[in-house]
Enzyme design. Structure first.
Site, short mmCIF file in Angstrom:
data_model
loop_
_atom_site.label_atom_id
_atom_site.label_comp_id
_atom_site.label_asym_id
_atom_site.label_seq_id
_atom_site.Cartn_x
_atom_site.Cartn_y
_atom_site.Cartn_z
N SER A 238 -6.01 -1.65 2.21
CA SER A 238 -5.01 -0.80 1.56
C SER A 238 -5.68 0.01 0.46
O SER A 238 -6.85 -0.19 0.14
CB SER A 238 -3.89 -1.67 0.95
OG SER A 238 -4.40 -2.41 -0.15
N LYS A 239 -4.93 0.93 -0.11
CA LYS A 239 -5.46 1.75 -1.21
C LYS A 239 -5.91 0.87 -2.37
O LYS A 239 -6.91 1.14 -3.02
CB LYS A 239 -4.38 2.73 -1.66
CG LYS A 239 -4.91 3.84 -2.56
CD LYS A 239 -3.88 4.92 -2.78
CE LYS A 239 -4.45 6.06 -3.62
NZ LYS A 239 -3.47 7.14 -3.83
N ARG A 240 -5.19 -0.20 -2.60
CA ARG A 240 -5.53 -1.12 -3.69
C ARG A 240 -6.90 -1.77 -3.45
O ARG A 240 -7.63 -2.09 -4.36
CB ARG A 240 -4.45 -2.20 -3.78
CG ARG A 240 -4.63 -3.17 -4.93
CD ARG A 240 -3.61 -4.29 -4.85
NE ARG A 240 -2.26 -3.77 -4.68
CZ ARG A 240 -1.26 -4.46 -4.11
NH1 ARG A 240 -1.47 -5.67 -3.64
NH2 ARG A 240 -0.06 -3.92 -3.99
#
Length: 462
Positions: A238-240
């Site tokens: 994910s972006k995280r």
């Protein structure tokens, strides 16, 4: 000679998963002396973004992956796609379908209720009657009804699906715009691709594209479907976790060679080797050695690689790279000493810039906990005496080793442990207990600035 491509959609920024796919394609083209082409898949006119398109081009420039020839924009090729749609209609390999959305929804619901896989039932495949009024038809391609659709994938090996798993899918919407699988197959064929390297999320698109290839009489390229990048827990990235805009890595202080080295090892290896120059990647890479299993993103590994490349940069190169991060030391008279003292401590250019700022800028505040620990007993008197020693020895102090002699002298004279002078001195110079070696810091600052910071600290702490 391999002809490969990267074909991003400008509806979002270029993420590292896309850059990895592009890197594999680029390496294979460069190794074989072939061509690496860039195609922008911008047929979704409503969602296209000029900013995203610009960011994709910027990312390629930043990492140094040049492409060959002009960029191909699918949005400028609609007339070409229309020609092939008309050809398939004329040859009876495609047809107009007048099924309304309501009919399709009802069909899907009944199929799901019966435990069947939702699919178009071919109602208009051989239709010869009068078309219903008021419905703009879509164009569907005639997929094979029997047998299997098979190909040999360069990563996964033999891949085959039953023909009845591929329905007569839409190749042009009711407004005439072509669909993804149709235009991808046409463009890959017309651009002369020999090898298509892409993520395995496209694996089940391939049988549909093969239907298009076969209908138009195009030769199939070699397909390589690369396993996805997962996060450190083995789940979807994910972006995280790091699946962010490639240019964000630049802002965070990563070097392009470190990022490419990191990405090439996510799904490809050459023995136990971890560090690869771009030249080595080109020489050693072969897509047949791509891993079948997913790779895990590891930030610590990326930071380790980045630190390696920072340490191995020349000081002149580092000075140029640091300039956008608010540190201009290109004309500093002690640039070599300053960078030699700090580049071992910076895993990113941001960290390195902060280490340099810590030395060059006087402390605006002092770490309270560190002050309580360091400024006990006669610490101020020892500091003041050390400052006097520096001034009396000033003409002999040039290199870090010279300043180290003064430190040894105060320890010997006062019969104290090194911490009794080292800790309060570090707080005086930097404001906290972090940072480079004290002798290096003093050699960079010089006697006058070192003494001034000591006096300021004594006054502030009193």
């Amino acid at each position: 000679m391999a002809v490969t491509r990267f074909a991003p959609s400008p509806t979002g920024y270029l993420h590292i998963g896309g850059l990895r796919t592009a890197l594999f394609s680029w390496l294979w083209a460069r190794k074989t002396g072939g061509k690496f082409l860039l195609r922008i898949e911008d047929t979704d006119l409503a969602r296209n973004s000029e900013e995203a398109l610009e960011a994709i081009i910027q990312a390629f420039d930043w990492v140094g992956m040049g492409y060959d020839g002009e960029v191909v924009y699918q949005s400028r090729r609609f007339d070409l796609y229309k020609k092939y749609i008309e050809q398939l209609l004329d040859e009876g390999k495609a047809y107009k379908c007048y099924m309304s959305k309501e009919e399709l929804d009802a069909l899907r619901e009944s199929q799901m209720a019966a435990g069947e896989r939702p699919r178009y039932n071919g109602k208009y495949r051989d239709f010869t009657g009068t078309p219903p009024e008021g419905i703009s038809p879509v164009i569907r391609i005639k997929a094979p009804k029997e047998g299997r659709i098979s190909f040999v994938d360069g990563v996964k090996g033999e891949f085959s699906v039953s023909a009845d798993e591929v329905d007569d899918f839409i190749i042009a919407r009711s407004d005439g715009t072509p669909t993804y699988n149709f235009v991808v197959a046409i463009d890959d064929a017309l651009m002369g691709l020999s090898d298509v390297i892409r993520g395995d999320d496209h694996l089940y698109n391939t049988p549909k594209q093969i239907v298009v290839y076969n209908a138009l009489g195009f030769a199939l390229p070699k397909f390589y479907h690369v396993a996805m990048i997962n996060n450190e827990q083995g789940k979807k990235l994910s972006k995280r976790d790091g699946a962010t805009d490639v240019m964000e890595y630049k802002k965070l202080g990563f070097l392009p060679e470190a990022l490419l080295n990191f990405l090439v090892r996510l799904g490809w290896s050459y023995g136990d080797q971890e560090i690869f120059s771009l030249e080595e990647m080109i020489t050693l890479f072969d897509p047949k050695n791509l891993s079948r299993s997913s790779s895990n993103y590891n930030l610590d590994k990326l930071l380790w690689l980045n630190a390696h490349y920072i340490k191995n940069k020349s000081n002149a190169e580092l000075a140029e790279l640091l300039h956008p991060f608010g540190v201009d030391i290109r004309e500093h008279d002690k640039i070599e000493l300053l960078l030699d003292a700090t580049k071992e401590r910076g895993k990113t250019l941001v960290e390195l810039a902060n280490q340099i700022k810590l030395i060059l800028h006087r402390p605006e505040a002092y770490d309270g906990k560190a002050v309580k620990k360091a400024f006990k007993g006669d610490a101020k008197e020892i500091l003041a005496e050390f400052a006097q020693m520096l001034q009396s020895w000033e003409k002999t102090l040039h290199l870090p080793c010279d300043y180290h002699e003064v430190l040894e002298k105060i320890v010997e004279t006062k019969e104290i442990g090194f911490g009794k002078i080292g800790q309060p001195l570090r707080i005086s110079l930097l404001g906290s207990m972090t940072g480079s070696g004290l002798d290096e810091i003093m050699a960079i600052l010089g006697v006058e600035e070192t003494v001034e910071r000591i006096n300021l600290a004594i006054a502030a702490i009193e």
